[in-house]
Design a protein around this motif. Structure first.
Motif, PDB file in Angstrom:
ATOM      1  N   ALA A 164       0.834  -1.204   0.000  1.00 51.75           N
ATOM      2  CA  ALA A 164       0.000   0.000   0.000  1.00 51.75           C
ATOM      3  C   ALA A 164       0.869   1.254   0.000  1.00 51.75           C
ATOM      4  CB  ALA A 164      -0.906   0.009   1.223  1.00 51.75           C
ATOM      5  N   ASP A 165       1.986   1.184   0.726  1.00 47.44           N
ATOM      6  CA  ASP A 165       2.871   2.353   0.817  1.00 47.44           C
ATOM      7  C   ASP A 165       4.234   1.863   1.313  1.00 47.44           C
ATOM      8  OD1 ASP A 165       3.757   4.951   0.727  1.00 47.44           O
ATOM      9  OD2 ASP A 165       2.233   5.751   2.091  1.00 47.44           O
ATOM     10  N   GLY A 166       5.256   2.691   1.154  1.00 45.64           N
ATOM     11  CA  GLY A 166       6.558   2.243   1.625  1.00 45.64           C
ATOM     12  C   GLY A 166       7.626   3.306   1.447  1.00 45.64           C
ATOM     13  N   LYS A 167       8.699   3.131   2.183  1.00 47.51           N
ATOM     14  CA  LYS A 167       9.801   4.084   2.126  1.00 47.51           C
ATOM     15  C   LYS A 167      11.107   3.316   2.315  1.00 47.51           C
ATOM     16  CE  LYS A 167       9.689   8.897   2.758  1.00 47.51           C
ATOM     17  NZ  LYS A 167       8.870   9.984   3.287  1.00 47.51           N
ATOM     18  N   GLN A 168      12.133   3.723   1.592  1.00 48.17           N
ATOM     19  CA  GLN A 168      13.410   3.027   1.665  1.00 48.17           C
ATOM     20  C   GLN A 168      14.525   3.959   2.090  1.00 48.17           C
ATOM     21  OE1 GLN A 168      17.229   1.335  -0.125  1.00 48.17           O
ATOM     22  NE2 GLN A 168      16.364   3.359  -0.238  1.00 48.17           N
ATOM     23  N   TYR A 169      15.322   3.513   3.066  1.00 48.71           N
ATOM     24  CA  TYR A 169      16.496   4.270   3.483  1.00 48.71           C
ATOM     25  C   TYR A 169      17.764   3.574   2.988  1.00 48.71           C
ATOM     26  CZ  TYR A 169      13.427   6.726   6.723  1.00 48.71           C
ATOM     27  OH  TYR A 169      12.412   7.479   7.260  1.00 48.71           O
ATOM     28  N   THR A 170      18.651   4.353   2.387  1.00 52.66           N
ATOM     29  CA  THR A 170      19.987   3.888   2.037  1.00 52.66           C
ATOM     30  C   THR A 170      20.881   4.208   3.232  1.00 52.66           C
ATOM     31  OG1 THR A 170      19.538   4.463  -0.250  1.00 52.66           O
ATOM     32  CG2 THR A 170      21.848   4.129   0.356  1.00 52.66           C
ATOM     33  N   VAL A 171      21.633   3.209   3.693  1.00 50.82           N
ATOM     34  CA  VAL A 171      22.438   3.406   4.900  1.00 50.82           C
ATOM     35  C   VAL A 171      23.872   2.939   4.638  1.00 50.82           C
ATOM     36  CG1 VAL A 171      22.641   2.862   7.362  1.00 50.82           C
ATOM     37  CG2 VAL A 171      20.376   2.932   6.290  1.00 50.82           C
ATOM     38  N   PRO A 172      24.872   3.812   4.843  1.00 58.85           N
ATOM     39  CA  PRO A 172      26.254   3.378   4.666  1.00 58.85           C
ATOM     40  C   PRO A 172      26.617   2.350   5.740  1.00 58.85           C
ATOM     41  CG  PRO A 172      26.133   5.754   5.100  1.00 58.85           C
ATOM     42  CD  PRO A 172      24.770   5.193   5.334  1.00 58.85           C
ATOM     43  N   VAL A 173      27.409   1.360   5.374  1.00 63.76           N
ATOM     44  CA  VAL A 173      27.811   0.336   6.335  1.00 63.76           C
ATOM     45  C   VAL A 173      28.955   0.890   7.197  1.00 63.76           C
ATOM     46  CG1 VAL A 173      28.795  -1.976   6.593  1.00 63.76           C
ATOM     47  CG2 VAL A 173      27.082  -1.519   4.802  1.00 63.76           C
ATOM     48  N   GLU A 174      28.735   0.936   8.502  1.00 70.53           N
ATOM     49  CA  GLU A 174      29.681   1.553   9.445  1.00 70.53           C
ATOM     50  C   GLU A 174      31.086   0.941   9.309  1.00 70.53           C
ATOM     51  OE1 GLU A 174      30.811   4.419  11.573  1.00 70.53           O
ATOM     52  OE2 GLU A 174      28.661   4.332  11.198  1.00 70.53           O
ATOM     53  N   GLU A 175      31.122  -0.378   9.154  1.00 71.22           N
ATOM     54  CA  GLU A 175      32.385  -1.108   9.009  1.00 71.22           C
ATOM     55  C   GLU A 175      33.192  -0.606   7.806  1.00 71.22           C
ATOM     56  OE1 GLU A 175      34.708  -3.317  10.986  1.00 71.22           O
ATOM     57  OE2 GLU A 175      32.591  -3.015  11.567  1.00 71.22           O
ATOM     58  N   ALA A 176      32.487  -0.333   6.708  1.00 72.90           N
ATOM     59  CA  ALA A 176      33.141   0.140   5.480  1.00 72.90           C
ATOM     60  C   ALA A 176      33.703   1.544   5.684  1.00 72.90           C
ATOM     61  CB  ALA A 176      32.144   0.133   4.324  1.00 72.90           C
ATOM     62  N   LEU A 177      32.909   2.414   6.316  1.00 75.38           N
ATOM     63  CA  LEU A 177      33.378   3.771   6.618  1.00 75.38           C
ATOM     64  C   LEU A 177      34.649   3.708   7.452  1.00 75.38           C
ATOM     65  CD1 LEU A 177      30.081   5.675   7.550  1.00 75.38           C
ATOM     66  CD2 LEU A 177      31.686   6.334   5.763  1.00 75.38           C
ATOM     67  N   LYS A 178      34.621   2.820   8.446  1.00 74.44           N
ATOM     68  CA  LYS A 178      35.764   2.701   9.345  1.00 74.44           C
ATOM     69  C   LYS A 178      37.012   2.272   8.569  1.00 74.44           C
ATOM     70  CE  LYS A 178      34.353   1.161  13.447  1.00 74.44           C
ATOM     71  NZ  LYS A 178      34.039   0.155  14.495  1.00 74.44           N
ATOM     72  N   SER A 179      36.848   1.321   7.678  1.00 73.29           N
ATOM     73  CA  SER A 179      38.025   0.815   6.982  1.00 73.29           C
ATOM     74  C   SER A 179      38.554   1.849   5.982  1.00 73.29           C
ATOM     75  CB  SER A 179      37.738  -0.560   6.362  1.00 73.29           C
ATOM     76  OG  SER A 179      37.506  -0.467   4.995  1.00 73.29           O
ATOM     77  N   VAL A 180      37.662   2.640   5.374  1.00 74.69           N
ATOM     78  CA  VAL A 180      38.117   3.712   4.483  1.00 74.69           C
ATOM     79  C   VAL A 180      38.864   4.779   5.278  1.00 74.69           C
ATOM     80  CG1 VAL A 180      37.306   5.643   3.063  1.00 74.69           C
ATOM     81  CG2 VAL A 180      36.366   3.347   2.709  1.00 74.69           C
ATOM     82  N   ARG A 181      38.328   5.144   6.450  1.00 79.82           N
ATOM     83  CA  ARG A 181      38.963   6.180   7.273  1.00 79.82           C
ATOM     84  C   ARG A 181      40.314   5.743   7.822  1.00 79.82           C
ATOM     85  NH1 ARG A 181      33.400   7.170  10.173  1.00 79.82           N
ATOM     86  NH2 ARG A 181      32.563   8.864   8.885  1.00 79.82           N
ATOM     87  N   SER A 182      40.550   4.445   7.867  1.00 81.56           N
ATOM     88  CA  SER A 182      41.843   3.963   8.375  1.00 81.56           C
ATOM     89  C   SER A 182      42.954   4.212   7.363  1.00 81.56           C
ATOM     90  CB  SER A 182      41.764   2.462   8.669  1.00 81.56           C
ATOM     91  OG  SER A 182      41.830   1.728   7.447  1.00 81.56           O
ATOM     92  N   GLY A 183      42.584   4.555   6.109  1.00 79.28           N
ATOM     93  CA  GLY A 183      43.592   4.787   5.090  1.00 79.28           C
ATOM     94  C   GLY A 183      44.042   3.512   4.385  1.00 79.28           C
ATOM     95  N   SER A 184      43.363   2.403   4.649  1.00 79.15           N
ATOM     96  CA  SER A 184      43.803   1.137   4.062  1.00 79.15           C
ATOM     97  C   SER A 184      43.368   0.981   2.600  1.00 79.15           C
ATOM     98  CB  SER A 184      43.258  -0.037   4.883  1.00 79.15           C
ATOM     99  OG  SER A 184      41.844  -0.116   4.720  1.00 79.15           O
ATOM    100  N   ALA A 185      42.614   1.941   2.074  1.00 78.05           N
ATOM    101  CA  ALA A 185      42.182   1.918   0.670  1.00 78.05           C
ATOM    102  C   ALA A 185      41.596   0.570   0.253  1.00 78.05           C
ATOM    103  CB  ALA A 185      43.351   2.312  -0.253  1.00 78.05           C
ATOM    104  N   PRO A 186      40.579   0.118   0.985  1.00 79.06           N
ATOM    105  CA  PRO A 186      39.994  -1.193   0.694  1.00 79.06           C
ATOM    106  C   PRO A 186      39.238  -1.204  -0.638  1.00 79.06           C
ATOM    107  CG  PRO A 186      38.569   0.011   2.188  1.00 79.06           C
ATOM    108  CD  PRO A 186      39.824   0.838   2.035  1.00 79.06           C
ATOM    109  N   GLU A 187      39.158  -2.385  -1.257  1.00 79.89           N
ATOM    110  CA  GLU A 187      38.224  -2.538  -2.380  1.00 79.89           C
ATOM    111  C   GLU A 187      36.907  -3.026  -1.795  1.00 79.89           C
ATOM    112  OE1 GLU A 187      39.055  -4.012  -6.069  1.00 79.89           O
ATOM    113  OE2 GLU A 187      41.212  -3.605  -6.025  1.00 79.89           O
TER     114      GLU A 187
END
Lengths: 325, 325
Positions: A164-187
């Motif tokens: 009948a109705d609905g809404k979708q949230y896109t949410v960044p994965v915290e683990e991924a943010l953490k690994s990017v911020r570490s400078g490890s340049a993950p794929e």
């Protein structure tokens, strides 16, 4: 006083009207709509038929286009750039070069200035990818979106039978943010970067298990993501999910030094209560820039990457140097 | 190939030499020094006497000035802008307007392009204050520095009687960051924004209690802050505190909507292993811009606020639109 026209009046157009009211050097001359003008209720700006826009070209310094990227802007931006300085928020990333060419051809001939693809992505996020990439040459770029409502994905949910109705949230994965911020340049895979959280109102008697399965397996939209489906009532949806928040992160990590021994992280993030109002605020600043560019003879099509930052401000270069540097 | 000269060769000059090596469209033609050239050891760039710089003006597209803001740049930037396109990192915020005027006068006459006050603050932080302020008109700006080494404060510690060596870190207060990010637009005192952490090597037999008291009560530098003094050995200082990390945050919170009912947060942050190498990387990108500005007839003095972002990149406008927007 910069005289603004608003072409199209949905969420974005309303946001532009509000944003102009926050800028004392601007005013809205008119809202132009394809609906019957008497049916459009603004916060105060006069409403005209879209057909009358061109007649008013001498009263408007810059026309802000508030239509959609799928079918409106590819037609409207070139059409109006023949008569006005224009700003649009064309956001179909893959088709920007083609849109640029079409608008540039018209604006170059008409002597007007058009700034396309303004907002936050494309827009402020593009700028940050640009600056960070030019500074940290050896590095990797990451863009995360959310937490926020995706209109396209919410529409996709609502097309599922029994919804009948609905809404979708896109949410960044915290683990991924953490690994990017570490400078490890993950794929990172699509699934590792974002998850999708759905709030769904089922029609009476609908098969919830089938709805959930159908959503989770929908190609392009949900199949490549970890997707959570929450069934709630219409009352709950209206009460808890009526906003249009969004945001995201642009992060670049890179190395410098004789042997690239030093790591650096540049991070830009937005946390927005209202996606259309924020987008409108960006567009309005670039509307000011469009007028300044045009007065200084810089005609044709531009993007945020071409516009000197100082052109966005009502302050003089002297004041900016004194207060911001 | 953009031909770069480096005028002055300390930490920043070395950083510039490394950064140019990361950019395949550039090369260092020479390092210019006031020391005897044979005493300056570079990573490979030829070394010349500062007195010979002007003789080489036809071999250099842009001269990067790597001297200090107190006494070097106010003299050197105008002097060299008479002969070269130049970029400097003049960072005495209060004196930027005066420096701008001096450099602009010379560069306008000589037909050269000068970009001053390039780096991260002033520089990338200024840009972020500029963009965020133009977009969120009703809002408040916050700049936090750190965690990082402050050269000036470290020097101040080392001037205290009985101190053999020392290093000072400026650290943003986590509580203050949190309250700014909440959108509550708090008014924060100096003490509430940053704390100062000192690592001090005392001379043998020195009175540590007196040293600590003297540091903590030093006006301008420490008295207005919560300051922690840690006594350590020279070995510990050399082992754990020999880097020059820095960074910081520029955060703007603002409101939009008919009744300013929606809140937004724009946050930009840097986390840098090496302050001089990162600053050098910013400068080198703006050196490319200086050359492009000059070739397109845009002469005189500029700041980061005046430079179209695309000018920083070696990529063509077409490539940028395709890959970054």
């Amino acid at each position: 006083m910069i005289r603004i026209g608003i072409y199209g009046y949905g969420n974005l157009g309303r946001g532009v009207e509000c944003a102009v009211a926050q800028n004392p050097d601007m005013k809205v001359v008119g809202v132009f709509t394809r609906r019957p003008p008497e049916k459009v209720k603004t916060f105060g700006a006069p409403v005209f038929s879209a057909d009358d826009a061109i007649k008013m070209k001498d009263d408007i310094d810059v026309m802000i286009l508030c239509g959609g990227s799928a079918t409106d802007l590819p037609v409207q931006t070139p059409m109006l750039a023949n008569h006005f300085n224009v700003v649009d928020s064309f956001d179909t990333h893959a088709r920007i070069p083609e849109h640029y060419d079409a608008v540039n051809e018209v604006a170059t001939k008409s002597g007007k200035t058009a700034i396309i693809s303004v907002g936050w992505d494309p827009g402020l996020f593009s700028l940050n990818r640009m600056y960070a990439g030019a500074v940290l040459v050896d590095g990797a770029d990451y863009t995360f979106w959310g937490k926020g409502v995706s209109q396209g994905h919410s529409d996709a949910i609502r097309r599922v039978e029994g919804v009948a109705d609905g809404k979708q949230y896109t949410v960044p994965v915290e683990e991924a943010l953490k690994s990017v911020r570490s400078g490890s340049a993950p794929e990172l895979t699509t699934r590792q970067k974002h998850e999708r959280i759905c709030y769904v109102v089922a029609k009476e008697g609908a098969d919830k298990a089938r709805i959930e399965k159908e959503i989770k397996s929908m190609p392009n939209y949900f199949a490549d993501y970890d997707t959570t489906v929450n069934f709630i009532t219409q009352e709950e949806l209206d009460r808890d999910h009526s906003g249009i928040p969004h945001g995201g992160f642009v992060i670049r990590s890179g190395k410098t030094g004789k042997n690239l021994e030093n790591s650096h992280i540049i991070e830009y993030s937005l946390k927005l209560d209202s996606n259309p109002e924020f987008t409108a605020s960006v567009i309005v600043a670039y509307a000011r820039a469009a007028v300044k560019l045009n007065s200084s003879g810089q005609i044709g099509c531009k993007t945020v990457l071409d516009v000197p930052p100082a052109y966005l401000s009502p302050l003089s270069p002297e004041e900016l140097r004194k207060t911001l540097l």
